[in-house]
Design an enzyme around this catalytic site. Structure first.
Site, PDB file in Angstrom:
ATOM      1  N   ASP A  86     -18.115  56.408 -11.503  1.00 53.79           N
ATOM      2  CA  ASP A  86     -16.580  56.127 -12.177  1.00 53.79           C
ATOM      3  C   ASP A  86     -15.446  55.730 -11.159  1.00 53.79           C
ATOM      4  O   ASP A  86     -15.931  55.805  -9.669  1.00 53.79           O
ATOM      5  CB  ASP A  86     -15.687  57.761 -11.313  1.00 53.79           C
ATOM      6  N   LYS A 150     -12.286  35.986 -13.899  1.00 58.18           N
ATOM      7  CA  LYS A 150     -11.366  35.164 -14.896  1.00 58.18           C
ATOM      8  C   LYS A 150     -11.193  36.356 -15.539  1.00 58.18           C
ATOM      9  O   LYS A 150     -11.455  36.721 -16.348  1.00 58.18           O
ATOM     10  CB  LYS A 150     -10.471  34.055 -14.896  1.00 58.18           C
ATOM     11  N   LYS A 184     -19.920  24.360 -16.276  1.00 60.90           N
ATOM     12  CA  LYS A 184     -21.097  23.038 -16.927  1.00 60.90           C
ATOM     13  C   LYS A 184     -21.328  21.569 -16.170  1.00 60.90           C
ATOM     14  O   LYS A 184     -20.743  20.814 -15.377  1.00 60.90           O
ATOM     15  CB  LYS A 184     -19.731  22.595 -18.034  1.00 60.90           C
ATOM     16  N   GLU A 218     -11.129  25.560 -29.651  1.00 61.63           N
ATOM     17  CA  GLU A 218     -11.805  26.386 -30.118  1.00 61.63           C
ATOM     18  C   GLU A 218     -12.482  26.803 -32.441  1.00 61.63           C
ATOM     19  O   GLU A 218     -10.980  26.989 -32.301  1.00 61.63           O
ATOM     20  CB  GLU A 218     -12.235  27.375 -29.190  1.00 61.63           C
ATOM     21  N   ASP A 237      -4.601  32.314 -20.751  1.00 65.55           N
ATOM     22  CA  ASP A 237      -6.172  32.520 -21.037  1.00 65.55           C
ATOM     23  C   ASP A 237      -6.985  30.994 -20.849  1.00 65.55           C
ATOM     24  O   ASP A 237      -8.167  31.097 -20.079  1.00 65.55           O
ATOM     25  CB  ASP A 237      -6.885  32.476 -22.075  1.00 65.55           C
ATOM     26  N   HIS A 242      -9.060  26.927 -16.612  1.00 68.85           N
ATOM     27  CA  HIS A 242      -9.713  26.177 -16.775  1.00 68.85           C
ATOM     28  C   HIS A 242      -9.463  24.638 -17.327  1.00 68.85           C
ATOM     29  O   HIS A 242     -10.028  24.020 -16.666  1.00 68.85           O
ATOM     30  CB  HIS A 242     -10.961  26.907 -18.110  1.00 68.85           C
ATOM     31  N   LYS A 342      -6.814  28.096 -30.566  1.00 66.65           N
ATOM     32  CA  LYS A 342      -7.802  29.070 -31.324  1.00 66.65           C
ATOM     33  C   LYS A 342      -7.981  28.441 -32.706  1.00 66.65           C
ATOM     34  O   LYS A 342      -6.416  28.377 -32.958  1.00 66.65           O
ATOM     35  CB  LYS A 342      -7.519  30.387 -30.953  1.00 66.65           C
TER      36      LYS A 342
END
Length: 491
Positions: A86, A150, A184, A218, A237, A242, A342
């Site tokens: 916990d 992140k 990457k 995406e 995000d 990024h 997205k």
């Protein structure tokens, strides 16, 4: 070198979907140091064997190429352990410390591990309490490293609060703020492309480059993560971390050495040189959008407001396109366009460096300016687009046609490629900081996007709608066209 790798949030999606498959690949490639243990901690009560069964079943849901055979997992699984914790209870951290400090003869250990990596794969709101409790029980010594997933904070204020607590417990060299795009292979090759070759660096400046485009697209929607995504949005995000990290890798000055601190110093200079936003420039240079129902890969899909766990009437942005400039001698006047979203036309991440046209064309036709395309996903590679004579009977020497030189890293370096998380996990174990983000970088990135967040909070118009399966709102194309350019897929 022996190591202990602890995952806080050991049963969460990130751990079983990304981190465990990455570790399995490192194990397959023989790159995990010997004498390693992997400990998952979470609230549920489980035994080590229960947890191994849980991870084995989860492997059926990942990329088939990353699934282990039964024999392979049996060997890998011996490294896996589980502890119920916990995270709000100080006594559980003392229990964790005892587990890490006790030698285990049955595992061939006569002393604690040389390195302890504590990976916080939890919600960011738990970062401060976890770090404070780790410090309270002494799990912050020289052999300890902490990895922070992140997003690190929700805005500049929360990011500074988290970093203040982290710095009160760990030295900067012990804090590994992860951005998996930096792992990457194509991103790693940005430095090699620029600073390991004589070809590009003389051209890497305003006199030769017309504009630079960074796209992270995406095709997927928010899925079952609607509640999380609605608190985050595309700017937090993807852009704040990024996209800005990719921009710094493209725009940074040559560092004096390949040392982590030298590289991160140069990246910070780029972030400080970004043209600041005002309420007026946000209106002019930033486009936000939200996807509506449409079609992706020939199949109908819901709009964002119909997704699971998304609040009715949400104004959360699922798309951002923006224009900025790096205000220094190298880049003065060169527009940088960033775009992410997205439910776009495809899963595609790339950087396009568009060069200026030749100053005096002597061949017939308009021709096309040269461009360099750095491909990040779905494959890694480089494409250099040139003009060449067609040749052939009757074609005339003046006839030019576009051609490209295509470097596929998987073909160029067979059996030597490693995935982003695999590389970053191995770097964290080894203590290599080059591909991780320093606190001042991260705070400067938040400071740069903060005026956009503030402007949106005061703008009741909300995001522009765009159809799922498109490339975003038409205003994103107009943003680039205003300077006389087009997005790469429109050319």
């Amino acid at each position: 070198m022996s190591f202990d790798l602890v995952f806080f949030g050991g049963t969460g999606d990130l751990t079983w979907r990304k981190l465990m498959p990455a570790l399995l690949q490192a194990f397959r490639h023989g790159k995990l140091p010997g004498g390693g243990r992997i400990l998952a901690v979470a609230r549920e009560e489980r035994s080590d064997d229960d947890y191994r069964d849980f991870i084995r079943q989860r492997f059926d849901e990942v990329d088939p190429a990353k699934r282990p055979s039964d024999a392979e997992f049996a060997e890998f699984g011996r490294m896996l352990h589980y502890m119920q914790m916990d995270l709000s209870q100080p006594g559980d951290y003392a229990k964790l410390k005892r587990w890490l400090d006790e030698p285990r003869a049955e595992e061939g250990r006569s002393a604690p591990a040389d390195t302890v990596v504590l990976y916080l794969a939890t919600s960011p709101h738990l970062f401060t309490v976890i770090c404070e409790q780790l410090g309270a029980v002494g799990l912050n010594g020289e052999r300890v490293r902490v990895v922070l997933e992140k997003p690190l904070g929700h805005d500049l204020r929360s990011a500074r609060e988290i970093n203040a607590v982290v710095r009160s417990v760990f030295r900067e060299a012990q804090a590994f703020r992860i951005d998996h795009y930096l792992g990457k292979p194509s991103v790693q090759n940005l430095s090699a492309l620029r600073f390991g070759n004589a070809l590009f660096e003389p051209l890497w400046r305003r006199e030769s480059i017309a504009n630079i485009q960074i796209t992270i697209a995406e095709s997927l929607g928010v899925g079952t993560r609607g509640d999380f995504y609605d608190r985050t949005g595309a700017l937090r995000d993807m852009v704040q971390n990024h996209a800005l990290q990719l921009l710094t890798m493209i725009a940074m000055e040559p560092p004096p050495t390949a040392d982590a601190f030298a590289i991160r110093d140069e990246k910070l200079k780029v972030l400080k040189s970004l043209k600041p936003f005002t309420p007026q420039s946000v209106q002019r240079d930033v486009v936000r959008g939200q996807y509506r129902a449409g079609s992706v890969d020939g199949k109908p899909v819901h709009g964002y407001l119909e997704e699971e766990k998304v609040p009715a009437g949400s104004q959360c942005e699922t798309f951002v396109a923006l224009r900025t400039e790096v205000q220094n001698w190298r880049w003065a006047g060169v527009p940088f366009y960033l775009r992410t979203g997205k439910r776009l036309s495809g899963r595609d991440a790339h950087i396009v460096v568009n060069f200026r046209p030749v100053p005096h064309p002597i061949f017939g036709g308009t021709g096309q300016p040269n461009k360099l395309v750095i491909k990040l996903q779905p494959e890694d590679g480089l494409e250099l687009h040139l003009m060449a004579a067609k040749g052939g009977v009757g074609s005339g020497s003046e006839a030019l046609s576009p051609v490209s030189l295509d470097l596929d890293f998987d073909k160029a370096f067979p059996h030597q490629r490693v995935g982003a998380y695999e590389r970053l996990l191995l770097d964290a174990i080894a203590g290599r900081l080059n591909l991780f983000v320093r606190s001042d970088e991260q705070e400067q990135a938040w400071a740069w996007v903060e005026p956009i967040l503030q402007s949106w909070a005061q703008d009741g118009s909300g995001p522009r709608p765009y159809a799922a399966g498109s490339w975003g709102p038409p205003a994103a194309s107009a943003l680039v066209a205003r300077d006389g350019f087009m997005w790469d897929e429109e050319q």
